[in-house]
Motif scaffolding. Sequence first.
Motif: not given
Length: 278
Positions: A29-36
């Motif tokens: 979740g952190a990876g998706i949120f951070g990159n978006v």
Amino acid sequence: MTNADVELCHNKHDIDSTTSPLISAVMFGAGIFGNVAALVILEIRRRRNTRTGETRRHSLFHVLITSLVVTDLAGTCLVSPLVQWSYSHNTTLVGMSPDTRSVCWYFGVTMTFFSLATMLLLFTMALERSVAIGYPYLYSRHVTKKCAYITIPLVFFLCMLFCLLPFAGFGKIVQYCPGTWCFIDMNPAESKQKVYATLYATIMLVLVLAIVACNGFVVYQLFRMYQRRKRNCGSVMANTRSNSERRVMSMAEEVEHLILLVFMTIIFIMCTLPLVVR
């Protein structure tokens, strides 16, 4: 961990019921949120630069950092859902395809590709900043946005070649406990498998050192720039910079980019260094 335990991890088909998927889910979740969020910020900044007429000045760095964010986002989306699926079905990656181990190989090759690609792109960004701040005339004359459109596909091509070597028998992909991830065999028995693992670690280590060296060079050049501006403050010389120096970013912008590079470097080093050392 004994050799028997390692071999068990390589071949197990079920995940221990005591293993929690919480950490991997949070990281996903952190990876998706951070990159978006990074993509949104980059787009907002691109539009702002377009309105102020600074598109040319920021175009190359914008292309490189956007490609880095998209690459990291793609790697997260192609790998992390398999981990969650594995936990939800209590089945390891080897257990998903026990005969061919294709899922495990897919996971390992994908992880290897995106770890190399992101680190190479980060190195490209650090090198671009080093040339921009250290050699402004050379940068303004020869470095354009077209360089990114050549460099990025070349990075992907070289990473793909490296990742295809295990299919030719040079290197091996194995499963690791708790059975939710696969990667290069870090304790191989055969010498050519050892060479492949060592080659991967060496490439990653060289890239890390090169990125640190580039960032150190930028810090040194920014310090020299600060000293020159301090000496020339209030004098006529402060208004007689060459055309090549006018085309590079201001010191504040360079510091902003340096902070961004250092921050991303620390994150990638924390994620990759344990495997490199191993």
